[in-house]
Enzyme design. Sequence first.
Site, short mmCIF file in Angstrom:
data_model
loop_
_atom_site.label_atom_id
_atom_site.label_comp_id
_atom_site.label_asym_id
_atom_site.label_seq_id
_atom_site.Cartn_x
_atom_site.Cartn_y
_atom_site.Cartn_z
N ASP A 77 0.87 -1.17 0.00
CA ASP A 77 0.00 0.00 0.00
C ASP A 77 0.91 1.22 0.00
OD1 ASP A 77 -3.24 0.56 1.55
OD2 ASP A 77 -2.11 1.76 0.13
C1 GLC Z 1 -4.25 4.35 -0.17
C2 GLC Z 1 -5.18 3.21 0.15
C3 GLC Z 1 -5.27 2.18 -0.92
C4 GLC Z 1 -5.06 2.83 -2.28
C5 GLC Z 1 -3.63 3.34 -2.31
C6 GLC Z 1 -3.33 4.06 -3.63
O1 GLC Z 1 -3.60 4.81 0.97
O2 GLC Z 1 -4.98 2.53 1.38
O3 GLC Z 1 -6.56 1.58 -0.81
O4 GLC Z 1 -5.26 1.89 -3.31
O5 GLC Z 1 -3.34 4.20 -1.23
O6 GLC Z 1 -4.07 5.24 -3.71
#
Ligand code: GLC
Length: 703
Positions: free
Chosen positions: A257
């Site tokens: 993430d």
């Molecule tokens: C965010 C979220 C995730 C998302 C990623 C990219 O913090 O936790 O769900 O896909 O970053 O934006």
Amino acid sequence: MVSLKEENICKEAKMLLENMTLEEKIGQLVQYGRLKEAELQKLEAGKIGSFLNVAGADKVNKLQEKAMKSKNPIPLIIGDDVIHGYKTIFPIPLGESCSWDLKLIEETSEIAAEEASTEGINCIFAPMIDITRDPRWGRVAEGTGEDVFLASQIARAKIRGIQSNKWNDRPYVTACPKHFIAYGAAEGGRDYSAVDVSERCLRETYLPPFTAALDEGAYTIMCSFNDLNGIPSSANKFILRKILRQELGFEGLVISDWESIEELIYHGIAKDKKEASLKSIEAGVDIDMHSGSYEEHIHALIDEGKLDKELLDEAVLRILKVKIALNLFNNTYTDTSLSKKVIRSTKNVEKALEAARKSIVLLKNKDCLLPLNKNIKSIGVIGPLAEDKVNPLGCWALKGEPKQVTTVLEGIKHKLKSETAVYYEKGCNINSDLEGGIDRALELAKKVEKVVLVLGESSDMSGENHNRAYIGIPEAQKKLLKALHSENIPVVLVLMNGRPLTLTWEEENIPAIIEAWHLGDESGNAIADVIFGDYNPSGKLTMSFPRCEGQIPVYYNKKNTGRPNFKKYLDVEETPLYPFGYGLSYTQFNYKNIKLSSKKIKQDEKLTITAEIENVGKIAGDEIVQLYIRDMVASITRPIKELKGFKRVHLDPGECKEIKFEITAKELGFYDEYFNFVVEKGDFKVWIGPNSIQGLKENFEVI
Ligand code: GLC
């Protein structure tokens, strides 16, 4: 979609790998989320393998061109958060899950992926399939509720939709189910907080939707931010290697993430980004989303002999296989003329209306106040969300635009004849009073025939790290509601929100309550259709609504305990205000004649359960019929109820249909003490009903 196990894909990936330098291999592990000049230069040197937060066929084509200019041309994965629509915005996932309509959910997912693909996106960071039992957590809005069976079915539908890929002239799209794993169990509903669950809970509650998603062929998966039983997911070998790779045989890639690799430092299990990089790649995280850790430290870790080259090659191979399977090498570019033909087409907008209608849950309708008569002389539309074009888009509307949203006020005006006087008063702001607002609202309410009051949450009161400790209607709006109530004005309360709310006072005092979530573009039209009966609401809740925050977590498939009949609280009833599976209709459905094909089934046999559902009201409607079981005695305690099937049936007034479910003994199984999946003999109960607390009951035995 082709399997990543296919021999020719593996062979092609290995050939590519053999010709890559160490820098180029490391480049494939690097994903950036912002397009700075420095990043663009790295592209031509093959030092970046993917981007996110970049869209537009023209812009993406230029990035792909740069990547293909490098000595070893390897196209880019372009990811984006297409959570509930790309430019045609559908209801938030929690709302859409209340449709229980897998075909619809597959269709909206397909539309979202197709629209995104015309703008160069080939990896969709969806579906979010975290089981959610704590409505304080902001991200329940992105999920599909508390039930494992339903969430797993919806996960499959979303993967099928996202990866339908009905074209061959541009890259395919892969889904990226997230967040692996148990992110929804964050302590106190506080996003990013620690998660401590037993292996049993992990396997029985949080893992099944991911197993389903991977079984449907997702090529990528995103690991979660949270600390899981002491080891954050981005460094957790048990979930990423043992469960994901060894048990599930997942051959696709794992992406972190956002900066979750670097966050291992703050978790306190890495002293710096270098150690964090080593822990993550050893655990099996292939792509580093935006933290720069891999880019900065993998080379040194290899040089210093701390990281086995094999592990790096494995990660790169998985990434290359996904890129080959996405047809990225043959179809690297996207026709820039496509998007205007595909995006927000009439078909897509019509689907948004269908999804919005089916997501609406009728919570209360005392004395059949609803549907309202279209021939009324006057109507007052009141509330801070009644004329709002921004918040109905929901918590992650990505490229959605307020101008494309139909408000409730607009929807009602479209619906009614010009002779009907339609008035509007805001009454208050979402989170603050409005000078004279309540007085003006009262004055209006006293002079019109009917009042529709639109209250709830702004879209940024749910979603990532938008958690609430109190989950009632915001205070300023509650004052408006109570002011109208104190004048004995019967309001139709329409709620727009991203989570279950505590509505105990409302349930006791307001005659009609419509749960309308954040429904996306077609909010106003769908809500007006329901208010005036052009659509008979059919939605059923996929998360229990607690009576108060003190009840949280409250969910239907709880354990019986050793003292099931003991009072649980001195000051609140044990049951939720509105249970899982609950939703009313403008008509009434009568359940009768439950029958079993047998009272005993062997462990390799299946059981057929039928019942008749009759529409005993005056309006045609859809009913979502639900099948629940209970294993009365087992080697491991079992929930008091488990959803094992559901079917939507349309019935005209007076019509009666037989609904049939078949379940195999295997579907009655569970993990035993040693986490072996078993089907045990013994007594079971089975229900067919309209929700998780009502239904016709029968008994059978597995012998
Ligand atoms: C965010 C979220 C995730 C998302 C990623 C990219 O913090 O936790 O769900 O896909 O970053 O934006």
